[in-house]
Design a protein around this motif. Structure first.
Motif, PDB file in Angstrom:
ATOM      1  N   LYS A 186       0.835  -1.196   0.000  1.00  0.00           N
ATOM      2  CA  LYS A 186       0.000   0.000   0.000  1.00  0.00           C
ATOM      3  C   LYS A 186       0.877   1.257   0.000  1.00  0.00           C
ATOM      4  O   LYS A 186       1.903   1.327   0.696  1.00  0.00           O
ATOM      5  CB  LYS A 186      -0.883   0.025   1.246  1.00  0.00           C
ATOM      6  N   LYS A 187       0.462   2.225  -0.779  1.00  0.00           N
ATOM      7  CA  LYS A 187       1.096   3.541  -0.780  1.00  0.00           C
ATOM      8  C   LYS A 187       0.000   4.570  -1.011  1.00  0.00           C
ATOM      9  O   LYS A 187      -0.698   4.513  -2.038  1.00  0.00           O
ATOM     10  CB  LYS A 187       2.168   3.613  -1.882  1.00  0.00           C
ATOM     11  N   GLU A 188      -0.190   5.457  -0.044  1.00  0.00           N
ATOM     12  CA  GLU A 188      -1.260   6.457  -0.122  1.00  0.00           C
ATOM     13  C   GLU A 188      -2.615   5.788  -0.349  1.00  0.00           C
ATOM     14  O   GLU A 188      -3.404   6.206  -1.191  1.00  0.00           O
ATOM     15  CB  GLU A 188      -0.958   7.475  -1.215  1.00  0.00           C
ATOM     16  N   GLU A 189      -2.841   4.706   0.394  1.00  0.00           N
ATOM     17  CA  GLU A 189      -4.105   3.949   0.370  1.00  0.00           C
ATOM     18  C   GLU A 189      -4.359   3.252  -0.975  1.00  0.00           C
ATOM     19  O   GLU A 189      -5.475   2.845  -1.263  1.00  0.00           O
ATOM     20  CB  GLU A 189      -5.300   4.853   0.707  1.00  0.00           C
ATOM     21  N   LYS A 190      -3.317   3.114  -1.789  1.00  0.00           N
ATOM     22  CA  LYS A 190      -3.451   2.433  -3.076  1.00  0.00           C
ATOM     23  C   LYS A 190      -2.588   1.172  -3.069  1.00  0.00           C
ATOM     24  O   LYS A 190      -1.487   1.174  -2.519  1.00  0.00           O
ATOM     25  CB  LYS A 190      -3.019   3.346  -4.231  1.00  0.00           C
ATOM     26  N   THR A 191      -3.092   0.124  -3.718  1.00  0.00           N
ATOM     27  CA  THR A 191      -2.400  -1.167  -3.759  1.00  0.00           C
ATOM     28  C   THR A 191      -1.528  -1.264  -5.003  1.00  0.00           C
ATOM     29  O   THR A 191      -1.982  -0.943  -6.120  1.00  0.00           O
ATOM     30  CB  THR A 191      -3.414  -2.320  -3.746  1.00  0.00           C
ATOM     31  N   TYR A 192      -0.307  -1.733  -4.817  1.00  0.00           N
ATOM     32  CA  TYR A 192       0.626  -1.905  -5.926  1.00  0.00           C
ATOM     33  C   TYR A 192       1.284  -3.277  -5.838  1.00  0.00           C
ATOM     34  O   TYR A 192       1.394  -3.858  -4.756  1.00  0.00           O
ATOM     35  CB  TYR A 192       1.730  -0.842  -5.886  1.00  0.00           C
ATOM     36  N   VAL A 193       1.749  -3.756  -6.978  1.00  0.00           N
ATOM     37  CA  VAL A 193       2.573  -4.969  -7.021  1.00  0.00           C
ATOM     38  C   VAL A 193       4.034  -4.578  -6.851  1.00  0.00           C
ATOM     39  O   VAL A 193       4.510  -3.613  -7.479  1.00  0.00           O
ATOM     40  CB  VAL A 193       2.380  -5.710  -8.363  1.00  0.00           C
ATOM     41  N   VAL A 194       4.739  -5.329  -6.006  1.00  0.00           N
ATOM     42  CA  VAL A 194       6.185  -5.161  -5.848  1.00  0.00           C
ATOM     43  C   VAL A 194       6.826  -6.540  -6.003  1.00  0.00           C
ATOM     44  O   VAL A 194       6.440  -7.490  -5.320  1.00  0.00           O
ATOM     45  CB  VAL A 194       6.543  -4.576  -4.471  1.00  0.00           C
ATOM     46  N   ILE A 195       7.770  -6.663  -6.920  1.00  0.00           N
ATOM     47  CA  ILE A 195       8.516  -7.916  -7.094  1.00  0.00           C
ATOM     48  C   ILE A 195       9.881  -7.748  -6.440  1.00  0.00           C
ATOM     49  O   ILE A 195      10.673  -6.890  -6.837  1.00  0.00           O
ATOM     50  CB  ILE A 195       8.665  -8.283  -8.585  1.00  0.00           C
ATOM     51  N   ASN A 196      10.130  -8.578  -5.428  1.00  0.00           N
ATOM     52  CA  ASN A 196      11.393  -8.489  -4.682  1.00  0.00           C
ATOM     53  C   ASN A 196      12.465  -9.439  -5.195  1.00  0.00           C
ATOM     54  O   ASN A 196      13.659  -9.179  -5.012  1.00  0.00           O
ATOM     55  CB  ASN A 196      11.134  -8.787  -3.202  1.00  0.00           C
ATOM     56  N   ASP A 197      12.047 -10.541  -5.798  1.00  0.00           N
ATOM     57  CA  ASP A 197      13.028 -11.547  -6.217  1.00  0.00           C
ATOM     58  C   ASP A 197      12.594 -12.157  -7.544  1.00  0.00           C
ATOM     59  O   ASP A 197      11.777 -13.075  -7.595  1.00  0.00           O
ATOM     60  CB  ASP A 197      13.156 -12.630  -5.145  1.00  0.00           C
ATOM     61  N   TYR A 198      13.135 -11.633  -8.628  1.00  0.00           N
ATOM     62  CA  TYR A 198      12.764 -12.104  -9.960  1.00  0.00           C
ATOM     63  C   TYR A 198      13.263 -13.516 -10.220  1.00  0.00           C
ATOM     64  O   TYR A 198      12.622 -14.285 -10.942  1.00  0.00           O
ATOM     65  CB  TYR A 198      13.315 -11.142 -11.022  1.00  0.00           C
ATOM     66  N   ILE A 199      14.376 -13.876  -9.649  1.00  0.00           N
ATOM     67  CA  ILE A 199      14.945 -15.208  -9.882  1.00  0.00           C
ATOM     68  C   ILE A 199      14.081 -16.280  -9.233  1.00  0.00           C
ATOM     69  O   ILE A 199      13.765 -17.314  -9.845  1.00  0.00           O
ATOM     70  CB  ILE A 199      16.399 -15.271  -9.361  1.00  0.00           C
ATOM     71  N   LYS A 200      13.670 -16.058  -7.983  1.00  0.00           N
ATOM     72  CA  LYS A 200      12.782 -17.013  -7.326  1.00  0.00           C
ATOM     73  C   LYS A 200      11.416 -17.061  -8.009  1.00  0.00           C
ATOM     74  O   LYS A 200      10.775 -18.119  -8.060  1.00  0.00           O
ATOM     75  CB  LYS A 200      12.631 -16.665  -5.850  1.00  0.00           C
ATOM     76  N   MET A 201      10.990 -15.928  -8.526  1.00  0.00           N
ATOM     77  CA  MET A 201       9.716 -15.914  -9.245  1.00  0.00           C
ATOM     78  C   MET A 201       9.782 -16.838 -10.455  1.00  0.00           C
ATOM     79  O   MET A 201       8.844 -17.580 -10.739  1.00  0.00           O
ATOM     80  CB  MET A 201       9.380 -14.487  -9.692  1.00  0.00           C
ATOM     81  N   ARG A 202      10.913 -16.817 -11.135  1.00  0.00           N
ATOM     82  CA  ARG A 202      11.048 -17.707 -12.299  1.00  0.00           C
ATOM     83  C   ARG A 202      10.981 -19.176 -11.879  1.00  0.00           C
ATOM     84  O   ARG A 202      10.387 -20.004 -12.576  1.00  0.00           O
ATOM     85  CB  ARG A 202      12.359 -17.435 -13.028  1.00  0.00           C
ATOM     86  N   LYS A 203      11.571 -19.520 -10.749  1.00  0.00           N
ATOM     87  CA  LYS A 203      11.520 -20.909 -10.265  1.00  0.00           C
ATOM     88  C   LYS A 203      10.071 -21.333  -9.992  1.00  0.00           C
ATOM     89  O   LYS A 203       9.658 -22.447 -10.342  1.00  0.00           O
ATOM     90  CB  LYS A 203      12.345 -21.029  -8.984  1.00  0.00           C
ATOM     91  N   ILE A 204       9.282 -20.451  -9.405  1.00  0.00           N
ATOM     92  CA  ILE A 204       7.867 -20.754  -9.133  1.00  0.00           C
ATOM     93  C   ILE A 204       7.106 -20.933 -10.442  1.00  0.00           C
ATOM     94  O   ILE A 204       6.254 -21.819 -10.563  1.00  0.00           O
ATOM     95  CB  ILE A 204       7.241 -19.639  -8.276  1.00  0.00           C
TER      96      ILE A 204
END
Length: 664
Positions: A547-565
């Motif tokens: 959340k930022k200023e009451e708005k929801t956003y996507v944040v990707i912290n680990d692109y490498i682990k995301m690829r494994k999933i």
């Protein structure tokens, strides 16, 4: 929302024509048409005419009342002598434009029935004011009888409420308003096709693809789409123009392919359709190419019946260099896939891919069109003979140019780093994702011997789209992509990862009404993938919703682990498809792909509304005008872009309205 005409104050607004309801109408450029030979131009023109002749078929397939309703509304639009400046008439005009866009009374994406913004009594008075000769009345039929038939279909929320119902536990046939079935239940449909299928047939036809299944006097049988059968009036014209196209075919292989399609339209024999598909997929040398006929099955809740569609195109030689690289390396991608070895193709055959320029859109590709296509759909043909994949780059260019500076990125993208990634790599990564999805994703993997291609039933389309998307997502992040010069560096893929997660978790929700779940196969696919990644990555905070200023956003912290999933999910969905594991497929879709968070949904809709962006976009076709010499022969073909949306739709209804009002 009233209809809004887009001003033409800069070049990007060449693409933008008008907005109404939740839609925006765009144009696309047929860049390179002037450089084609006269023979190629004539071939495109003839194929384009064949594409437009099938327009009414899709209307009738989508709902049995569509043609008579459209023709009644068009008669009012043309001949109404009342005040056209009232809110009622303006809302009537928007309703008709929406029907043109959706090829019927149901929304093209949600498949919910579109309710008119004008009262029933206004419509009745308008119909009664029109002379009988302009209305679609059967011989001896009165206006009162016409109104008695169509008023409930238009105005009653419960009548034909959903064109394609995918709700678990309901009879998907009797609760769907499409016109692929009449008088039969879901159980009767499944029983009918289970009995006609040949057991252990290594080369099964696409049972039921080109027919309506009906029950008459207690007997269930198919009404075949063919010349002399259902839709003959339109198919005769399609064949006439295919004959003209055959006379200017680029080579003998293309000529044979067109002839076999003609034969299929005459016989309705699905074995001939397979023969055509094999000829077509093996014709890789022609610059001009096309799709014409009963193809995709998204309009059938059971994924059996093919809707009528057409796309005429020519090769974009420069852009096709990247798809040629992909095709040449298809075996490497298959061999290194994270799926179980037994589900991989031992030898990848016939993978051909190219970037194309669309020349005409027809049927189920018009006005809303895909940005990539992979055909044929028959699993055994794909395994033995291969498939053709295309990315339609003049369509993706039109989308991109029309969306520039619309405020979307500022509203929904988390930070400056993500915005810069997408600005720098977004268009390139999007197109490469489409290339990989169509060329390799759909063409990858294999069914185990004895697995029914239709085993996943209503979940098949969602799972197949997810499989292709996952394949593309997995490989777009591979270092091999940079080695092959398909992306400039190892940061570029992150633009696609971020956009995909943002769309799947958040922004695609702008396409459905509050309180609704996801039903369209591509939307379900995207949420399935995004929700799976989000959930499986929770322990390590791979992807977060912040959340930022009451708005929801996507944040990707680990692109490498995301690829494994992504790889893990690809392996599981390939297993489900290869083995026909219906229960596992059902659980996956129902758990991740269907339900919507109502609080998040409401937030996204409120933020999106402020941008005044139409969530859906479609296209006006260019107009091809033959030039004749003094002997009456075609000496050139000119292309123009001056036709407006309503102008084009009314011309099509005048020139290509071939079917009777009732096809039942």
């Amino acid at each position: 929302m009233n209809s809004e005409t887009i001003s033409k104050h800069n070049d990007n607004n060449f693409y933008r024509v008008e907005k109404f309801a939740d839609l925006e109408i765009l144009r696309y450029k047929v860049t390179g048409f002037e450089e084609l030979t006269l023979r190629q131009k004539k071939l495109l023109y003839y194929l384009s005419e064949a594409a437009l002749q099938g327009r009414d078929i899709l209307y009738d397939q989508n709902n049995r009342w569509n043609l008579i309703i459209r023709r009644t509304l068009e008669a009012i639009y043309i001949y109404f002598k009342g005040d056209r400046d009232t809110e009622e008439f303006k809302n009537f005009e928007i309703y008709l434009k929406r029907i043109w866009f959706s090829n019927g009374i149901h929304h093209h994406y949600s498949t919910d029935k579109m309710m008119p913004g004008f009262p029933e009594n206004y419509f009745i008075k308008a119909v009664k004011s029109i002379e009988d000769k302009y209305l679609p009345l059967k011989k001896g039929e009165s206006k009162e009888s016409l109104l008695e038939n169509i008023v409930p279909v238009i105005f009653s929320p419960m009548t034909d409420a959903k064109r394609v119902n995918q709700t678990e536990g309901e009879d998907l046939i009797t609760t769907s308003a499409g016109n692929y079935y009449d008088g039969v239940t879901q159980n009767e449909v499944e029983t009918f096709y289970s009995h006609v299928k040949k057991k252990d047939d290594p080369h099964p036809i696409s049972y039921g693809l080109n027919s309506r299944l009906v029950k008459r006097n207690g007997k269930i049988y198919e009404e075949i789409y063919k010349i002399g059968g259902l839709y003959t009036e339109a198919l005769e014209k399609v064949v006439y123009w295919l004959e003209q196209a055959k006379s200017v075919a680029e080579n003998e292989n293309q000529k044979k392919s067109i002839q076999k399609l003609i034969d299929f339209n005459r016989s309705g024999n699905l074995k001939e359709f397979d023969e055509y598909a094999i000829l077509w997929v093996n014709d890789t040398n022609s610059e001009i190419d096309f799709i014409n006929g009963f193809t995709e099955t998204y309009g059938d809740p059971l994924g059996i019946k093919g809707s009528w569609e057409s796309l005429v195109n020519f090769k974009n030689k420069q852009a096709s260099e990247r798809t040629q690289i992909i095709s040449e390396n298809a075996q490497w991608f298959e061999d290194n896939s994270p799926v179980d070895q037994q589900f991989k193709k031992v030898k990848v055959k016939g993978v051909s891919a190219k970037v194309i320029t669309a020349a005409i859109l027809g049927g189920d590709t018009y006005p809303s069109t895909p940005i990539g296509i992979n055909l044929p759909n028959s699993n055994w043909i794909r395994q033995i003979h291969g498939s053709k994949s295309v990315t339609i780059e003049n369509i993706t260019e039109a989308y991109d140019r029309a969306s520039q500076n619309n405020g979307f990125a500022e509203e929904f993208i988390w930070g400056e780093n993500e915005k810069e990634l997408i600005k720098k790599y977004g268009f390139l990564a999007d197109n490469l994702h489409t290339d990989l999805h169509e060329c390799l994703g759909h063409g990858s993997g294999q069914l185990l011997p004895g697995t029914d291609p239709d085993a996943l039933k209503a979940y098949g389309a969602t799972l197949e789209e997810a499989r292709a998307d996952l394949f593309a997502l997995y490989y777009i992040a591979d270092s091999r992509i940079v080695e092959l010069n398909l992306l400039p560096d190892e940061e570029a893929y992150k633009a696609e990862y971020y956009k995909y997660m943002m769309n799947g978790l958040l922004t695609q929700l702008t396409r459905i009404l509050p309180g609704n779940n996801l039903e369209e196969s591509h939307m379900r696919n995207r949420q399935l993938i995004a929700r799976w990644i989000y959930e499986k990555g929770m322990p390590d905070k791979v992807v977060e919703l912040r959340k930022k200023e009451e708005k929801t956003y996507v944040v990707i912290n680990d692109y490498i682990k995301m690829r494994k999933i992504i790889g893990d999910l690809l392996a599981e969905i390939q297993r489900i498809k290869s083995t026909g594991d219906f229960n596992a497929g059902k659980e996956l879709v129902e758990t991740y792909a269907v339900k919507v968070d109502p609080v998040l949904h409401r937030e996204i809709l409120e933020r999106y509304k402020k941008l005044n962006i139409a969530p859906y976009k479609g296209f006006i076709n260019p107009v091809y005008i033959p030039v004749y010499d003094k002997n009456g022969n075609i000496s050139d073909i000119n292309v123009t872009y001056k036709e407006g949306y309503a102008q084009q739709m009314l011309r099509y209804s005048k020139d290509y309205s071939l079917l009777p009002d009732y096809n039942n």
